[in-house]
Design an enzyme around this catalytic site. Structure first.
Site, PDB file in Angstrom:
ATOM      1  N   ASN A   1       0.853  -1.193   0.000  1.00 35.65           N
ATOM      2  CA  ASN A   1       0.000   0.000   0.000  1.00 35.65           C
ATOM      3  C   ASN A   1       0.879   1.231   0.000  1.00 35.65           C
ATOM      4  OD1 ASN A   1      -2.796   1.272   0.578  1.00 35.65           O
ATOM      5  ND2 ASN A   1      -1.454   2.212   2.115  1.00 35.65           N
ATOM      6  N   GLU A   2       0.687   2.084  -0.987  1.00 32.17           N
ATOM      7  CA  GLU A   2       1.388   3.370  -1.026  1.00 32.17           C
ATOM      8  C   GLU A   2       2.874   3.228  -0.700  1.00 32.17           C
ATOM      9  OE1 GLU A   2      -0.793   6.046   1.483  1.00 32.17           O
ATOM     10  OE2 GLU A   2      -2.386   6.326   0.018  1.00 32.17           O
TER      11      GLU A   2
ATOM     12  N   GLU B   1      -8.052   4.991  -4.129  1.00 32.53           N
ATOM     13  CA  GLU B   1      -8.638   5.659  -2.959  1.00 32.53           C
ATOM     14  C   GLU B   1      -9.039   7.064  -3.396  1.00 32.53           C
ATOM     15  OE1 GLU B   1      -5.970   5.575   0.384  1.00 32.53           O
ATOM     16  OE2 GLU B   1      -5.561   3.433   0.179  1.00 32.53           O
TER      17      GLU B   1
ATOM     18  N   TRP C   1      -5.255  13.994   7.758  1.00 26.01           N
ATOM     19  CA  TRP C   1      -3.800  14.010   7.860  1.00 26.01           C
ATOM     20  C   TRP C   1      -3.135  15.315   7.431  1.00 26.01           C
ATOM     21  CZ3 TRP C   1      -2.760  14.595   2.774  1.00 26.01           C
ATOM     22  CH2 TRP C   1      -3.633  13.995   1.846  1.00 26.01           C
TER      23      TRP C   1
ATOM     24  N   MET D   1     -10.665  10.391  12.189  1.00 24.48           N
ATOM     25  CA  MET D   1     -11.247  11.644  11.712  1.00 24.48           C
ATOM     26  C   MET D   1     -11.363  11.666  10.183  1.00 24.48           C
ATOM     27  SD  MET D   1     -11.888  13.144  14.560  1.00 24.48           S
ATOM     28  CE  MET D   1     -12.318  14.826  14.112  1.00 24.48           C
TER      29      MET D   1
END
Ligand SMILES: [Zn+2]
Ligand SMILES: [Zn+2]
Ligand SMILES: [Zn+2]
Lengths: 652, 652, 652
Positions: free
Chosen positions: A144-145, A316, A324, A366
């Site tokens: 991932n990333e 995504e 972030w 969040m």
């Protein structure tokens, strides 16, 4: 997967199994067709060493499959479980200050650590074996990333040892390395490869060639890490695509190179967070606070289309506020729809929202999802559903139009100018993106090309700004190109070993540009030199010696844009106005047809459709273009965050 | 010590013994009644291991006692001598970057180190034994400024081991911890407590619950360290108070919790240095350059009155320029008097100036004292003397008035929003202080309450802004409160384990506020959204779903202040104007009587007196309030840095 | 070398031997007479341990000598080869964070490491032996830019051990050290020298005397390192000068002290880079973007003239854009000539351009030379040639004029106020340079004196600003001085052990200034207090007590400039206008004759010549001064970057 489809990222391990069925049903109902799972689930797949538990994942795939959802399974290698660190304590990367980074977040592994690479292969093989025939399986995501949180570079013993070996392979003899790096400069000559250390914690700068080779080495470790998984997954199911999800303005490894071991490129598009974390001006950030930069997502769509050999996804997609950036504004209503439409316009096969339901726990609590933590729809939910309906309604399909404009974007050049900016703020990518925006203002589609491009035919205008060094292929392509070509500033100013070429830049073959760059005047932010006719130079000004015709010059009489036939050389970094002037000049010279777009509006052609999106915070008015038959979605009036789709009267 | 008294900090070990007698005589003559000594003297009390030498200290106490000065003896545990570090090399703390901090300044110990904790107990016992019956002894101070210089947190092996043990005690099973921390999120699940590390040197953020528990653990170590000394000192002299001296805007440990093991809270008030080091705006800092913030000292007076169960002192009062801010301006003439009067107004029993004589050597040689290094009076000397005379002259005494207004201030909420601001700059304490200032503008006395407050009766208005999580007590208190209650933004937005509550915030029981917060729009500094009627929201805007009545809304129509009966919910962080509007609205609703104060003037009631202080740099004019019989010190005209005391016509 | 001469820095090891002859011929043709070589060549002089190869260097010297070029041979100790680090792994310095710095750039050695010091002696001896009789040899350079890249300080075990030994030698007993450092202050008392650590990685500040002694120690290691080489080189050829090349605004070691072991001081003058990296205002940096600060080079010329006992060179002169500032602008055409002329005006014997040919590889590949990388002349080439011709043409020679003005500049005072600024931004050197610029505005020549100056006679005005502590010599010199003397602010405010003097500052003997400084009001940047009559105080304001006459006071009535006879005390840091007013007042009092110079123009007298240089970016007009017979180079009209030389009608 030929028709554009929506997807979503889902974490069955985060929710009681009893919720899965309802979740899957709602996904299908909303129009979602693809679900990515599994990429952070290693501690659930293998809770203790060798205790493999895939049953729950198979059950999750069963549930999703029952609702006709295709599943992309992510290998969980971005988040090795805690016991792995006990098994391989030195798998943890070391930062540039020499501190070993610990367990407790994610990406806590060193790309150079071969022991961990073998563990990654092992878990990938386990997943491939167990899930490879699952009927819901639609493809794989590796890790991932890659590189997120500064993880491409590690200054560990493993990296040092790997670097030494890599250098030995590259140079053969230590003498060749000394020559290539220019180590005679400060008595830095090595007697053997074993003496070479990583370029961190030095008294002052390392040799630029030393730095550059360390970046090349590190980049190749990422590719090698990925290839291990790719080979395993393809061996198991040659028919299914292997995908990786890249990031925005992330250049620490060469994505073209890594792209050789994926079938589809994808990227994670968070336009508002990306703008907030960028180096754009405060004014620009305020203007697009709730929309994101109007060209940044598009640029990456075009870049990753190339990285993916024409196939690409959004893995995504931002659905609402993220968690972030320093501040995380709510998108304008409609942006979750607009971003998806724009991605499809640039050729995306799938746009997958991140994430299905906001997690009430953990680091990203969040971060909005399509659902709120209490499972009620968040604003993005309805927007996603609208996109799904609209795609069907207008029968949206087709290939992205072949562009008339191309820009060369090169990862090594990013590294080169980070290593040696000479003027703080001078970079490769920002030159490319400035040109990209200037072309796009005229409604022009743009392709992004790698520095290894061997053929430029078919393009009317190609620009190659701030390229460190020519590849043989590109040198050849340029020599054979019969369109309009813009190069500079700083293009071809180095050899592949980060030295000034013997005949100085731009180091093109004779006859193309009979000139050389003899002097650099670099300027601090805030100092500009006006150009006669408009615009200004900033940061970077070259003196050029030789015969080309002067097209533009600054108020001091210094040539800014020169030409020799259809080859144009730009000697300076320009402000927005100058870049636009240069682009306008080239468009006029090349006689390239353009559109007139309202401020904040952008467009792209795919198949028989031209998709307009409005990044402005107010309504704008479109004019039907000569090649358009009419609007099939929206109309001439395009609201803030609005989308209008026109059908072309002829295929592109 | 019922009547307000002045004190001073004195270091007999810094001066030839021959000077002590004259110093003591001058102190007494000036009107000083309390002298703190000893808190940095360990290397003189025990020059080499076990070579205890208390004779000089006893002689110093003899001298002071002869002049009727009461002595507060500080335990010297903030400055262990050099030989201690040889004895316990691992007692030194480790910073977040993993660097062991060395000897050569102060506070060079790790709260988690049990070996050093035992040494601290040993020297405390020695002092208690030897000095406990000295007739001049008036009380004890434990250590000095716990946590100063970032010393609450240590990332040492000792801290790690202590943390693991603490977690085991807290959670019992590793599964319970995994559930509480949400470690499934990124495959961070632990198999045992032995695998848990401290949340530093990670690749990216730790789980917020991990961070929060580490802060709780660290806070408890400070309390535990203090309790060891408290128990020893109380065992020896149950009748004498044990005091600790706290700091300004310092929240790294829970002071209420530590307050359980002290008899009197004290704090070190350096208004000018505190303003200089704060995050207030440059304009505000310039306006109060030589006075300090007009509300900050008062807020801490009220906070520490609560921490000290009603009893509190100023242990160190700024007497002139300090040495530790970037620049250290001279106070306006009169400020050393004003600060003392304001402290007494808020209920201080003792205000003790730091320090008697400026030291010509060492780290604080640029810190003014009441005397200059050449023993001549510095400007603060006369001001201290004036205060002493005035206290006697007007017979100042009495208890601080019970306030009609209360604010809940919570250390865990400070930690929570530091861990997860979501909008950079969002904090708990600044919401509390902004409300404090807004109430005080109207001459209202304010109490500060802990989050464990179980009963709010007696207050007309209570505000609970930006509270992370409800305690059971406060939940109950709120349910039973019949005054006006203001909560939000972000109040009750998390569980105690730092997760979003299942029904979302503000997580109050049904019937109190039938609404929930569904979305956060967080904004960077500089972006504001105007509120209809005045003021603006900034940093933080919530969308609220449900039935309450809208009292204020912004220009986009988003509700800003809503109400359900006497419960008000504020959905946003406001600028000063908005906070003042909200406070004014509540005051009007609650029908709370107010005063009209000139700019820069503040007041507080104690006993039968209302004390006015003028923080403005120009003279202001007071109006006699209806409840005032007349002025007993100063008058209606109050000079810059001036003090006026009115006698109330009725007891408060 | 009595007549001014041009030089150049050359790296034969960077180029094929076949190029040397042509290079040497062109150098000679251009008018160059001195060539520095060898200072980074260790890996070529000794490719592997003890395999010494000087043959190529001798051949290079042969070539240069054949063209009558005098060679300065640099010892290569700034760049020990890689194998040396294997031999002495602990020779690498350690930064303040405790990180060992690695190999791969330059200056990777610890001045405290005695093993490396012996290696430096060894290679120096080898060079001295082998090259000492070479007919082309004109002198030696020791190492290169001592301290560059923050290398004066190391926090290594070697430094710690050396520091302990040095302290033992300095203090004899640990008690004496404890008294000197004031370690009683925070219980920091030591029982033995073995307990003392370096003042890094502390919880908060170290004792200022501890910090100061560490700086003294570190400074002395640089001197000691240099002296080893000096002694070897002088033993071999007592007749040849030993030189070191210092830097701009670099004060981490005491250059006067190091100057005891060199024969000629030299420095490396990069006016544009130095301004870019300075703390001057953005406006000032923009104004002199392409010229450099108009007083900074001159100040260092005068400083190093003193360091070199009257003999000094420019060893490296900027010839075009450099590579090491954030941005590196092209100098105005003419600056490479102007800078050389200004250096000669201040007494330089040699001005040596850095470097002959721009290197296409290595860390400084963007640093211009006199030649471009393709061996074509860069703009500086012709300017250097012009200087060579002009020197001959006008028969330029003579000693720099003895100045009427002197300023005391003191390295310990730089350290002191870095350790204890009290107002951020307060420094010693910026006070000295501000006065320097103010005197120079009037065309006055200025000498820079060390704090050990024992005799000030001959000067009309001497200024001693911000001096930490008086030396015995300077105290005596001041007492005997019959000119006008300006001291303050902060002058004499400390003892040599960094304590406040018993009778407070300025700590002069009775009868000189019957006053003392009793209070410091320090201010943040941006806060100013106007002075009656013009100008303002900033950062620092003292209250003075005593009898002197008030010459200037601020709008608050605080004395700013006071006098007692011809002794003036300045109580504050001033803005430019105030400093100029104070200087103007002193000049008027001392009746010192001045010139009227156009803005941006500066001048200096050498021999029978007054040299004018124009730092402005526009032409200026000169007026022939009464003592000038006429112009011998240029004229009354002086272009931007221009030079005009007048012949004086009388010898100075
Ligand atoms: Zn470190
Ligand atoms: Zn990421
Ligand atoms: Zn240097």
């Amino acid at each position: 997967m030929t028709n554009p489809a929506l997807g979503v990222c889902y974490y069955p391990e985060h929710w009681p199994e009893a919720m899965w069925e309802a979740d899957a049903a709602r996904m299908a109902e909303l129009g979602i067709r693809v679900v990515r799972i599994g990429e952070f689930a290693w501690s659930r797949l293998e809770p203790t060493p060798s205790d493999v538990r895939l049953d729950w994942m198979i059950r999750a795939m069963d549930v999703l499959g029952r609702h006709d959802l295709q599943v992309i399974v992510g290998t969980p290698t971005a988040t090795p479980p805690r016991w792995m660190v006990d098994k391989h304590p030195d798998m943890l990367a070391v930062d540039a200050q020499g501190h070993r980074k610990g367990f407790g977040s994610r990406r806590h592994y060193d790309f150079s650590h071969l022991g961990y690479r073998a563990e990654a292969a092992r878990i990938t093989q386990i997943l491939a074996d167990a899930l490879g025939d699952h009927p819901a399986l639609g493809g794989w995501q590796t890790d991932n990333e890659y590189g997120c949180h500064g993880t491409t570079y590690s200054y560990s013993p493993a990296a040092r040892d790997g670097f030494r070996l890599w250098l030995r392979n590259r140079y053969g003899t230590i003498g060749a390395l000394n020559a290539a790096w220019g180590t005679v400069f400060w008595s830095m000559e090595y007697n053997s490869f074993e003496q070479i250390d990583l370029p961190n914690l030095l008294v002052c700068d390392a040799a630029p060639a030393h730095e550059l080779d360390f970046r090349r080495y590190s980049s190749e470790q990422v590719s090698a890490f990925n290839k291990v998984q790719y080979d395993i997954l393809k061996a198991r199911r040659p028919d299914l695509p292997v995908i990786h999800n890249f990031m925005s303005r992330y250049s620490e490894f060469d994505h073209y190179r890594l792209g050789e071991s994926i079938d589809i490129a994808s990227w994670d598009s968070y336009p508002i967070g990306h703008l907030a974390k960028s180096d754009e001006t405060p004014e620009h950030k305020a203007q697009y606070l709730r929309q994101g930069d109007p060209d940044n997502a598009a640029f990456h769509h075009d870049l990753y289309r190339t990285v993916g050999h024409g196939r690409w996804w959004i893995m995504e997609q931002q659905p609402g506020p993220v968690n972030w950036a320093d501040a995380n504004p709510d998108p304008l209503p409609g942006m979750a729809r607009l971003w998806a439409w724009e991605a499809f316009a640039h050729g995306a096969e799938v746009v997958s929202y991140f994430r299905w339901r906001q997690a009430p726990f953990g680091q990203e609590q969040m971060h909005a999802g399509l659902l709120r933590p209490d499972s009620e729809p968040a604003p993005g939910y309805a927007e996603a559903g609208q996109v799904a309906q609209e795609l069907t309604q207008i029968g949206f399909a087709g290939a992205p139009a072949r562009a008339r404009i191309a820009l060369v974007y090169d990862y090594e050049s990013e590294w080169a100018w980070e290593i040696q900016p000479q003027a703080a703020g001078f970079g490769h990518g920002n030159h490319v993106r400035a040109l990209y925006a200037a072309f796009r203002k005229h409604g022009l589609d743009v392709d992004v090309l790698p520095p290894t491009t061997a053929d430029l035919s078919g393009y009317q205008i190609v620009a190659i700004p701030a390229l460190m060094a020519w590849t043989d292929e590109l040198r050849e392509a340029v020599a054979n190109f019969d369109g309009h070509l813009l190069i500079g500033p700083r293009t071809g100013s180095k050899t592949a070993h980060f030295a000034i070429p013997p005949q100085l830049g731009p180091d093109l073959g004779a006859g193309l540009l009979d000139a050389r760059i003899t002097r650099i005047d670099s300027l601090p932010e805030g100092i500009e030199v006006a150009v006669k006719g408009g615009g200004a130079t900033r940061l970077w000004r070259e003196r050029i010696e030789g015969g080309p015709e002067v097209v533009m010059e600054d108020v001091e009489g210094v040539p800014v844009l020169v030409s020799q036939g259809k080859l144009f050389y730009l000697t300076a970094s320009g402000d927005k106005a100058l870049v636009q002037r240069v682009v306008d000049y080239l468009i006029a010279e090349a006689d390239t047809p353009t559109l007139t777009l309202p401020a904040g509006v952008r467009c792209r052609v795919r198949g028989d459709f031209r998709i307009y999106v409005n990044y402005a915070s107010s309504e704008q008015r479109l004019t039907l273009a000569p090649d358009e038959a009419g609007y099939v979605l929206g109309g001439a009036s395009i609201a803030a965050a609005g989308v209008t789709v026109a059908r072309l009267s002829r295929a592109d």
